[in-house]
Design an enzyme around this catalytic site. Structure first.
Site, mmCIF file in Angstrom:
data_model
loop_
_atom_site.group_PDB
_atom_site.id
_atom_site.type_symbol
_atom_site.label_atom_id
_atom_site.label_comp_id
_atom_site.label_asym_id
_atom_site.label_seq_id
_atom_site.Cartn_x
_atom_site.Cartn_y
_atom_site.Cartn_z
ATOM 1 N N ARG A 87 -11.521 11.256 4.722
ATOM 2 C CA ARG A 87 -11.388 9.940 5.351
ATOM 3 C C ARG A 87 -12.620 9.539 6.161
ATOM 4 O O ARG A 87 -12.561 8.646 7.004
ATOM 5 C CB ARG A 87 -10.122 9.835 6.214
ATOM 6 C CG ARG A 87 -9.461 8.489 6.023
ATOM 7 C CD ARG A 87 -8.133 8.298 6.661
ATOM 8 N NE ARG A 87 -7.475 7.157 6.004
ATOM 9 C CZ ARG A 87 -6.298 6.677 6.322
ATOM 10 N NH1 ARG A 87 -5.608 7.199 7.321
ATOM 11 N NH2 ARG A 87 -5.778 5.662 5.669
ATOM 12 N N HIS A 142 -9.048 0.629 -0.648
ATOM 13 C CA HIS A 142 -9.555 1.181 0.618
ATOM 14 C C HIS A 142 -10.497 2.328 0.273
ATOM 15 O O HIS A 142 -10.132 3.272 -0.435
ATOM 16 C CB HIS A 142 -8.409 1.632 1.520
ATOM 17 C CG HIS A 142 -7.849 0.513 2.351
ATOM 18 N ND1 HIS A 142 -6.623 0.571 2.976
ATOM 19 C CD2 HIS A 142 -8.400 -0.700 2.672
ATOM 20 C CE1 HIS A 142 -6.434 -0.570 3.643
ATOM 21 N NE2 HIS A 142 -7.485 -1.347 3.467
ATOM 22 N N GLU A 194 2.759 9.960 6.018
ATOM 23 C CA GLU A 194 2.922 8.644 6.658
ATOM 24 C C GLU A 194 4.149 7.883 6.183
ATOM 25 O O GLU A 194 4.628 6.991 6.870
ATOM 26 C CB GLU A 194 1.658 7.793 6.444
ATOM 27 C CG GLU A 194 0.449 8.400 7.129
ATOM 28 C CD GLU A 194 -0.755 7.463 7.140
ATOM 29 O OE1 GLU A 194 -0.587 6.245 7.238
ATOM 30 O OE2 GLU A 194 -1.876 7.994 7.027
ATOM 31 N N ASP A 225 -5.686 3.125 -1.932
ATOM 32 C CA ASP A 225 -6.434 3.715 -0.814
ATOM 33 C C ASP A 225 -6.890 5.100 -1.281
ATOM 34 O O ASP A 225 -6.067 6.001 -1.499
ATOM 35 C CB ASP A 225 -5.525 3.793 0.417
ATOM 36 C CG ASP A 225 -6.235 4.381 1.641
ATOM 37 O OD1 ASP A 225 -6.964 5.374 1.487
ATOM 38 O OD2 ASP A 225 -6.028 3.860 2.754
ATOM 39 N N HIS A 258 -5.508 8.227 0.634
ATOM 40 C CA HIS A 258 -4.121 8.593 0.320
ATOM 41 C C HIS A 258 -4.039 9.172 -1.091
ATOM 42 O O HIS A 258 -3.316 10.145 -1.343
ATOM 43 C CB HIS A 258 -3.201 7.378 0.432
ATOM 44 C CG HIS A 258 -3.106 6.808 1.812
ATOM 45 N ND1 HIS A 258 -2.780 7.556 2.916
ATOM 46 C CD2 HIS A 258 -3.308 5.545 2.275
ATOM 47 C CE1 HIS A 258 -2.782 6.782 3.991
ATOM 48 N NE2 HIS A 258 -3.108 5.555 3.642
ATOM 49 N N GLU A 268 0.812 -1.222 0.000
ATOM 50 C CA GLU A 268 0.000 0.000 0.000
ATOM 51 C C GLU A 268 0.847 1.275 0.000
ATOM 52 O O GLU A 268 1.492 1.581 1.009
ATOM 53 C CB GLU A 268 -0.897 0.001 1.257
ATOM 54 C CG GLU A 268 -1.766 1.245 1.366
ATOM 55 C CD GLU A 268 -2.732 1.199 2.551
ATOM 56 O OE1 GLU A 268 -2.461 0.455 3.516
ATOM 57 O OE2 GLU A 268 -3.745 1.905 2.492
ATOM 58 N N GLU A 325 -12.143 1.608 4.841
ATOM 59 C CA GLU A 325 -11.178 1.987 5.878
ATOM 60 C C GLU A 325 -11.358 3.490 6.061
ATOM 61 O O GLU A 325 -10.765 4.298 5.339
ATOM 62 C CB GLU A 325 -9.746 1.650 5.461
ATOM 63 C CG GLU A 325 -8.746 1.934 6.576
ATOM 64 C CD GLU A 325 -7.307 1.774 6.123
ATOM 65 O OE1 GLU A 325 -6.641 0.856 6.612
ATOM 66 O OE2 GLU A 325 -6.853 2.563 5.266
HETATM 67 C C1 LER Z 1 -3.508 1.531 6.278
HETATM 68 O O1 LER Z 1 -4.298 0.834 5.368
HETATM 69 C C2 LER Z 1 -3.530 2.967 6.033
HETATM 70 O O2 LER Z 1 -4.110 3.427 5.090
HETATM 71 C C3 LER Z 1 -2.829 3.829 6.970
HETATM 72 O O3 LER Z 1 -3.010 5.165 6.606
HETATM 73 C C4 LER Z 1 -3.338 3.636 8.360
HETATM 74 O O4 LER Z 1 -2.690 4.532 9.194
HETATM 75 MN MN MN Z 2 -5.324 2.194 3.777
#
Ligand code: LER
Ligand code: MN
Length: 270
Positions: A218, A212, A159, A186, A189, A153, A247
């Site tokens: 979010r 995700h 992050e 995701d 992100h 991912e 998520e």
């Molecule tokens: C994990 O899937 C993710 O997207 C991270 O940002 C979780 O902190």
């Molecule tokens: Mn994620």
């Protein structure tokens, strides 16, 4: 495409973006009541839930397990695949290896997100990426032997400083000898990093193995400003048939976030 909702059983990350919390059985019952196809699990360790209990619950509820998260290795133990200390890297590989075996009991792939770590101060980025590649090659081979996938991912820049967007992720995966590792798109992100979500999805194509599902802020899809119709069209165009896994923050609470998610899933994918 199949619907999925996350269940987190790690109290230490209570402020994180997961829909259901605390109780596996209660959460699975709620998921099936709303019509979800599967759950994604985030557990403190590979042995938190016994394989026999998980198999019993999935068959009783007729619910799949879409994936298992490995992030607890970082948040609880400080383990990453790119730590300059080889012993910590080895422990990170062992932690994920155990998670792969746990997931394999129900045919679920493991996700490597935060356990990829960061380029540490004083380390060359090429070196950190090599350590990440070494870890994914070893773990990809194990996943292959156990008949499951492995999911990598890209995370947003706040992050990780390793890989932040799908194209860089595809180029990286393409360079690995293992073909077992798929990419996780995701949407949260991606909202921070991609120029265009649908264009990036089309370009990544068959490399995408998991999604995700969260809106721009979010929260559950529909509570932000993501142009989800365009994203859904791109996923259909690439022939994606995997999970759309929520998520997202449990906002305003878990039940309402789950309800909002399944409603959005039906709007865009049914
Ligand atoms: C994990 O899937 C993710 O997207 C991270 O940002 C979780 O902190
Ligand atoms: Mn994620």
């Amino acid at each position: 495409m199949k619907s999925c909702v996350t269940i987190a059983l790690v109290p230490a990350i209570r402020t994180g973006p997961w829909i259901y919390w605390d109780d596996l059985e209660v959460s699975m019952a709620k998921a099936i009541d709303l019509g979800f196809d599967a759950v994604e699990l985030f557990t403190p360790a590979a042995d938190t839930i016994s394989a026999s209990r998980l198999i019993e619950l999935t068959s009783r509820f007729n619910l799949g397990v879409a994936a298992v998260g490995t992030g607890a290795g970082k948040v609880l133990h400080g383990l990453t695949l790119t730590d300059p200390d080889p012993q910590i890297r080895a422990r990170a590989v062992a932690f994920i290896a155990a998670m792969i075996s746990f997931g394999a009991t129900v045919g679920a792939p493991a996700i490597i997100g935060s356990m990829q770590g960061n380029v540490a101060p004083g380390v060359a980025k090429a070196q950190a990426l090599q350590w990440l590649a070494d870890g994914l090659i070893t773990l990809g081979e194990q996943a292959e032997q156990q008949g499951v996938g492995l999911i990598y991912e890209p995370l947003n820049r706040y992050e990780t400083n390793l890989i932040n967007d799908l194209k860089t992720g595809v180029d990286f995966l393409r360079s690995l000898p293992t073909k077992r590792v798929a990419l996780l798109a995701d949407l949260f992100h991606m909202n921070l990093e991609e120029r265009s979500l649908p264009e990036s999805i089309r370009a990544a194509g068959s490399y995408i193995g998991h999604v995700h599902f969260a809106d721009s802020n979010r929260r559950a899809m529909g509570l932000g400003h993501t142009a989800m119709d365009e994203v859904a069209a791109a996923l259909r165009e690439i022939g994606y048939t995997g999970y759309i896994s929520a998520e997202a923050f449990p906002y305003p609470d878990s039940d309402q976030a789950a309800q909002q998610t399944i409603q959005s899933f039906k709007t865009y994918f049914r």
